[in-house]
Design an enzyme around this catalytic site. Structure first.
Site, PDB file in Angstrom:
ATOM      1  CE1 TYR A  66      11.832  32.753   2.086  1.00  0.00           C
ATOM      2  CE2 TYR A  66      12.013  30.353   2.150  1.00  0.00           C
ATOM      3  CZ  TYR A  66      11.723  31.522   1.460  1.00  0.00           C
ATOM      4  OH  TYR A  66      11.348  31.463   0.159  1.00  0.00           O
TER       5      TYR A  66
ATOM      6  CE  LYS B  11      -0.296  -0.390   4.984  1.00  0.00           C
ATOM      7  NZ  LYS B  11      -0.952  -1.084   6.070  1.00  0.00           N
TER       8      LYS B  11
HETATM    9  C1  LIG Z   1      -0.238  -1.852   6.866  1.00  0.00           C
HETATM   10  C2  LIG Z   1      -0.836  -3.057   7.380  1.00  0.00           C
HETATM   11  C3  LIG Z   1      -0.043  -4.181   7.661  1.00  0.00           C
HETATM   12  C4  LIG Z   1       1.446  -4.173   7.632  1.00  0.00           C
HETATM   13  O1  LIG Z   1       1.940  -3.550   8.801  1.00  0.00           O
HETATM   14  P1  LIG Z   1       3.502  -3.407   9.096  1.00  0.00           P
HETATM   15  O2  LIG Z   1       3.570  -2.911  10.480  1.00  0.00           O
HETATM   16  O3  LIG Z   1       4.024  -2.443   8.109  1.00  0.00           O
HETATM   17  O4  LIG Z   1       4.080  -4.741   8.930  1.00  0.00           O
HETATM   18  C5  LIG Z   1      -0.693  -5.341   8.018  1.00  0.00           C
HETATM   19  N1  LIG Z   1      -2.057  -5.394   8.105  1.00  0.00           N
HETATM   20  C6  LIG Z   1      -2.831  -4.316   7.860  1.00  0.00           C
HETATM   21  C7  LIG Z   1      -4.303  -4.458   8.003  1.00  0.00           C
HETATM   22  C8  LIG Z   1      -2.255  -3.118   7.510  1.00  0.00           C
HETATM   23  O5  LIG Z   1      -3.011  -2.053   7.289  1.00  0.00           O
END
Ligand SMILES: *Cc1c(COP(=O)(O)O)cnc(C)c1O
Length: 815
Positions: free
Chosen positions: A710, A484
Site C-alpha cells: 500500500y 491475566k
Molecule cells: C500484572 C500484575 C502483576 C505482575 O506483574 P509483572 O510485572 O508481570 O510481574 C503483579 N501484581 C499486580 C497487581 C498486577 O496487576
C-alpha cells in the site's frame, strides 16, 4: 524389570523403613502425575533446587503407590508405605541405574556431542531395527535424570542399546558414564552449543570423551583434539571430508534437488549412497550412522538401501486444537513401548477433556513376543483410563480382543475411509504410530483448519522460568502467578494446569470471567480477581473466586451480597494504594475500612497487597522504598486492629529481583514466567517461552523502480526478492514494525519488513536468503526477541505479548 526391594536397598545404600522388602518392582517413576504409578512402582522423590517431589508422596500413597526412595519420610506418611531413605535421591537413581546396567551384556552404543545426538540415535534405531531388538533413549532423554530412566527400561529381550548423553557443565559426564557404559562410542558434531559451561573447546571435548573411556571403539570425525583425548582402550574409527588418513574418506557429497549422494572410500574400495537430505548437519549425521553400519560389517548395498529411506526426526510431542472441540497430541513418528508410556503421561498432564482416545499403530521392536507385548499395552491403556482405542495395523488387529472398547483397521487407508463414522468430538486424542503408517495423514484430518500462523508455547521453558524465580524466594515465601490477559497472551488454561502441577499457591486474573473459565477448565487453585466488577460479585461467589477489594464502596457492595447468601469467612484480598494511584485503599480510608471489617464474620481477609509503580526502575529506588514502608505501616495497622494474620504481598516480577528483602509472605510473578526480564543479566537465565511463527505464502523478484505494498512505501533500488507472509496488524503485529524498522527470521537470517504491514499480511526482503514458499518465518521468539521488538517500538514487552490476537492458534509443546 523385576527386582525385589531388598536387592535394591544395598545398591543405593538406603536405610529401609517399612514392613515389606520382598515386593517386586516393575516400574521406576519420578513423575507424580503418571497414571502408570502402581503398587509395584518404585517412586524416586527427586529434589530440585526449588521442586521437591516429597510433597506428592501423600497423594501417591492414597493412589496405591507403596514404595518410595526419599531423603526423609514426609509428615503423616509414617508407616503407610515402604521407604528407602537415602542422602540424595538423584544420586540413588543414578547408582541404581548403573547397577542395573551392569546386569546386561549386549553391545551398547553411547552418543554424545553438541548437535545431532537424538537424530543419529533415531536413525540408527531405524537402520538397525530389522536385525536387532533395540532399547534406546526415548525422545531426547539425555540428562542426569533422563539417562538413568532410559537405561532402567532395558529388559531381557533386548540385544542392542542406543543411549545419548547430554551435558552442559563439567563433572556431569562422570555421573552418566557408568550408567551407559557404552561399548561403542559415537562423538557427533561438537559445535559450539552449550559452551557456557566450559572454559574452552578442549575442556568440553575432554569432558565428553569421558563417556568413552572404557569403550572398545570410538567413532568420530577426524580431529586432532579428539585424537589427543581418546583413551588407550578405545580403537579410533574415524571419518573425514578431507583427510585420506581417516578410516572412511568421504571424497564427495553432491547435492541435487532434495537429496545428497555421498561417495566414500573404505578399505581401498569406493562406495556411494544417497540420502533424502541436503543440509550439512544431516549429511554429517548420516555419515555417523554409516560408520556404525560399517563397523557392524553391513554390505555396501544394504547400507545404500536402508540409508535411502532416512526421514526427518520429530522429537517433540505437540498439542494441537482438533476438529469438533477435540484436542490432539501428535506423536505420529514413533511407536515403541517406551515412548508410548511417555506419550500417555504427557496425555494425562495435558488432558482437558473427559474422553481420551488412543490411535495406535502396530508396535515394533519391543523385545517381547506379540502376545506379551499387547497384554502389556493393554494394561498400560487400562491404567491410563483411556476411553477408546483405535488400533491400526495387521498385528494390533489380531490382538483386538485384548482391549476393551477397541476398533481396529488393517491399515491407515482403511481407517481414513471409515473416518466419518468414528465421530470424533470433545475428546483428547493421542495419535501414536510408526512412521511407515503415515499417521501424519490422520493428524491432517483431525487438526482444526486455521491459517498457518501459530504461537508455539514451550511448556518446559515455563517450568524453567518458574523455578528460576522460585530459587530467589525464601523457603516460606508463597507464590501467586498472574495469568491475566489469557496468560499474557500465551494461553490461560494450559499454563494454569502446568502451574497447578507445580503447586504454586495462587493464581491471579484481571476479571471474573477469566477466573470462571479457569475453574470450568478444572483448575482447583485459589484464584484472586484483581478487578472484580460489582456486577460480577455473584458469579465470583458462585465459582469460589476470591475478589480483590480496593474501595469501601466495593467492600460494602460485596458484603451486602455475601450477607444475603449467608456466607461465612469468604476469602477477600485488601488492596492498598501506596503510591501507584490506580486501585486501593489510601491512608485516609484505612480507619473506615477497619471499622467496617471489625467483628465481621461474613468475609475473611485472606491477604493484604499493594502494587509497586517503579520496581523495574532503579532510578526510583527511593520511591519504591517509600511504597514498601507505607505498605508495612498500613498493613500492620490493619493486622493489629483487626487481629488478623493475612498473607502480605507487594512484589511483582522485577520486585522479586530488585527488592528481595520485601518478599513478605508471597510474591506475584507475572512477565518473568513468560521469559521476559527487564534486567539484561537476568534475561540470560530465562528461557524463551513463545515463538510466533508463520510461513512464506509466495516469493517473487521485483526490479529496480518497482514498489511493494500500500502507498508504494517501499521502492526497490535494485532487483529484490520479496516473500509474503500471512500475518498482519489484525494478528497483533504493530504497523510501526513495518517500513524497514522490523524484521522476521527466515532460515536463521534476518528478513527486513518492506513497505507497510497490511491487515493480514506483510512482505519481507529475502534477497540472498536461500528459502522457498512454505518455509517458516519467525515473527518473534529467540530472535527477534519480544524485548528487542518492544525496545524498537518504544513500548514494553507486555504489550507485544498480549497484543497477539486470539485468532492466532496457540500450540503447546514439551521438548
Ligand atoms: C500484572 C500484575 C502483576 C505482575 O506483574 P509483572 O510485572 O508481570 O510481574 C503483579 N501484581 C499486580 C497487581 C498486577 O496487576
Amino acid at each position: 524389570m523385576s527386582l525385589k526391594i531388598q536387592n535394591i536397598i544395598p545398591q543405593i545404600q538406603a536405610e529401609f523403613v517399612g514392613n515389606n522388602s520382598t515386593v517386586s518392582i516393575d516400574t521406576i517413576s519420578i513423575d507424580s502425575r503418571s497414571l502408570q504409578n502402581g503398587s509395584q512402582t518404585l517412586f524416586f522423590a527427586l529434589v530440585g533446587s526449588n521442586n521437591d517431589a516429597h510433597v506428592y508422596i501423600k497423594d501417591l500413597i492414597e493412589k496405591g503407590v507403596q514404595n518410595f526412595v526419599v531423603t526423609h519420610i514426609p509428615e503423616g506418611c509414617e508407616a503407610k508405605a515402604n521407604f528407602l531413605v537415602v542422602r540424595n535421591t538423584l544420586e540413588a537413581l543414578q547408582e541404581f541405574a548403573a547397577y542395573y546396567r551392569g546386569l546386561f551384556h549386549f553391545p551398547i552404543i553411547g552418543l554424545t556431542g553438541s548437535n545431532g545426538k537424538t537424530i543419529v540415535k533415531e536413525w540408527l534405531n531405524f537402520l538397525l531395527s530389522p536385525d536387532y531388538n533395540i532399547i534406546r533413549s526415548p525422545k531426547s532423554y539425555n540428562s542426569q535424570v533422563g539417562v538413568p530412566l532410559s537405561v532402567l527400561a532395558i529388559n531381557e529381550q533386548h540385544n542392542l542399546g542406543i543411549f545419548e548423553a547430554g551435558i552442559s557443565t563439567g563433572s556431569e559426564m562422570e555421573k552418566l558414564k557408568p550408567i551407559i557404559k557404552p561399548t561403542i562410542g559415537i562423538l557427533t558434531n561438537i559445535g559450539s552449543a552449550h559452551d557456557e559451561g566450559f572454559t574452552s573447546l578442549e575442556e568440553k571435548i575432554k569432558e565428553k570423551m569421558l563417556l568413552f573411556e572404557d569403550s572398545e571403539v570410538l567413532i568420530y570425525q577426524k580431529n586432532e583434539i579428539v585424537d589427543s583425548f581418546i583413551s588407550k582402550k578405545a580403537k579410533a574409527f574415524t571419518w573425514s571430508f578431507d583427510s585420506k588418513d581417516a578410516d572412511v574418506f568421504v571424497f564427495s557429497a553432491a547435492i541435487k534437488n532434495d537429496s545428497t549422494t555421498i561417495q566414500y572410500r573404505y578399505k581401498g574400495d569406493s562406495f556411494e549412497l544417497t540420502i533424502p537430505f541436503q543440509d550439512k548437519a544431516s549429511i554429517e549425521n548420516a555419515i555417523s550412522c554409516l560408520m556404525v553400519l560399517l563397523y557392524f560389517k553391513y554390505e555396501g548395498k544394504t547400507i545404500q538401501n536402508r540409508m535411502e529411506l532416512l526421514y526427518p526426526v520429530e522429537m517433540r510431542l505437540k498439542v494441537k486444537n482438533g476438529i469438533n472441540n477435540c484436542s490432539i497430541i501428535d506423536d505420529s513418528y514413533s511407536s515403541d513401548f517406551q515412548s508410548l508410556k511417555i506419550a500417555l503421561d504427557f496425555l494425562e498432564s495435558q488432558n482437558k477433556r473427559q474422553k481420551k482416545t488412543l490411535i495406535l499403530s502396530d508396535i515394533f521392536q519391543s523385545g517381547l513376543s506379540n502376545g506379551e507385548l499387547y497384554s502389556k499395552v493393554s494394561q498400560l491403556i487400562v491404567s491410563n483410563k483411556i476411553t477408546r482405542v483405535i488400533g491400526i495395523g495387521e498385528t494390533i488387529s489380531s490382538f483386538e480382543n485384548k482391549f476393551t472398547n477397541c476398533v481396529t483397521f488393517k491399515n491407515t487407508e482403511a481407517f481414513i475411509s471409515s473416518f466419518d463414522d468414528l465421530n470424533f468430538s470433545n475428546e483428547t486424542i493421542l495419535i501414536k504410530g510408526a512412521r511407515t503408517f503415515h499417521f501424519e495423514e490422520i493428524v491432517a484430518l483431525l487438526e482444526e483448519k486455521t491459517h498457518e500462523t501459530v504461537l508455539e508455547i514451550n511448556l518446559n521453558a515455563i517450568s524453567h522460568n518458574l523455578n528460576f524465580f522460585k530459587s530467589k524466594l525464601k523457603p516460606k515465601t508463597k507464590i501467586m502467578v498472574m495469568v491475566k490477559a489469557f496468560g499474557y497472551g500465551s494461553g490461560g488454561l494450559e499454563i494454569a494446569k502446568l502451574l497447578e502441577h507445580h503447586k504454586v499457591d495462587y493464581l491471579g486474573v484481571a476479571f471474573a470471567d477469566e477466573g470462571i473459565s479457569l475453574k470450568n477448565g478444572g483448575i482447583h487453585l485459589p484464584i484472586m480477581v484483581l478487578n472484580p466488577e460489582t456486577t460480577s460479585f455473584a458469579a465470583i461467589i458462585q465459582h469460589q473466586l476470591e475478589p480483590e477489594i480496593y474501595s469501601l464502596k466495593g467492600l460494602c457492595a460485596f458484603l451486602k451480597i455475601a450477607e444475603q447468601k449467608k456466607l461465612k469467612h469468604f476469602p477477600i484480598h485488601i488492596k492498598l494504594d501506596t503510591g501507584m494511584h490506580r486501585l486501593g485503599f489510601e491512608n485516609n480510608t484505612i480507619d473506615d475500612l477497619i471499622a467496617t471489617l471489625k467483628g465481621n464474620q461474613t468475609v475473611q481477609v485472606k491477604s493484604i497487597l499493594s502494587h509497586m509503580a517503579t520496581s523495574d526502575d532503579l532510578e526510583h529506588k527511593d520511591f519504591a522504598h517509600s511504597q514498601i514502608d507505607l505498605f508495612e505501616n498500613l498493613s500492620l495497622k490493619l493486622m493489629t486492629e483487626l487481629q488478623i494474620k493475612p498473607i502480605r504481598h507487594i512484589l511483582n516480577t522485577s520486585g522479586i529481583s530488585n527488592y528481595p528483602d520485601s518478599q513478605y509472605d508471597m510474591v506475584r510473578l507475572g512477565i518473568g514466567l513468560y521469559g521476559v526480564s527487564n534486567d539484561h543479566e537476568e534475561q540470560k537465565y530465562l528461557e524463551n517461552v513463545g515463538t510466533l511463527k508463520s510461513v512464506i505464502s509466495q516469493i517473487r523478484t521485483i526490479s529496480a523502480g518497482e514498489s511493494v505494498g500500500y502507498g508504494r512505501r517501499f521502492m526497490a533500488e535494485k532487483p529484490t526478492k520479496i516473500a509474503t507472509i500471512p500475518i498482519g496488524y489484525a494478528d497483533g503485529i504493530s504497523r510501526g514494525w513495518g517500513n524497514g524498522v522490523g524484521f522476521v527470521t527466515i532460515k536463521n537470517e534476518k528478513a527486513t519488513i518492506l513497505g507497510s504491514i497490511c491487515m493480514d499480511m506483510l512482505m519481507v526482503d529475502v534477497t540472498g536468503i536461500d528459502c522457498k514458499e512454505g518455509d517458516a518465518a519467525i515473527i518473534f521468539g529467540e530472535s527477534p526477541s519480544v524485548n528487542y521488538i518492544a525496545q524498537k517500538l518504544n513500548t514494553i514487552p507486555y504489550e507485544i505479548l498480549t497484543s497477539i490476537s486470539q485468532r492466532v492458534k496457540r500450540v503447546f509443546y514439551r521438548e
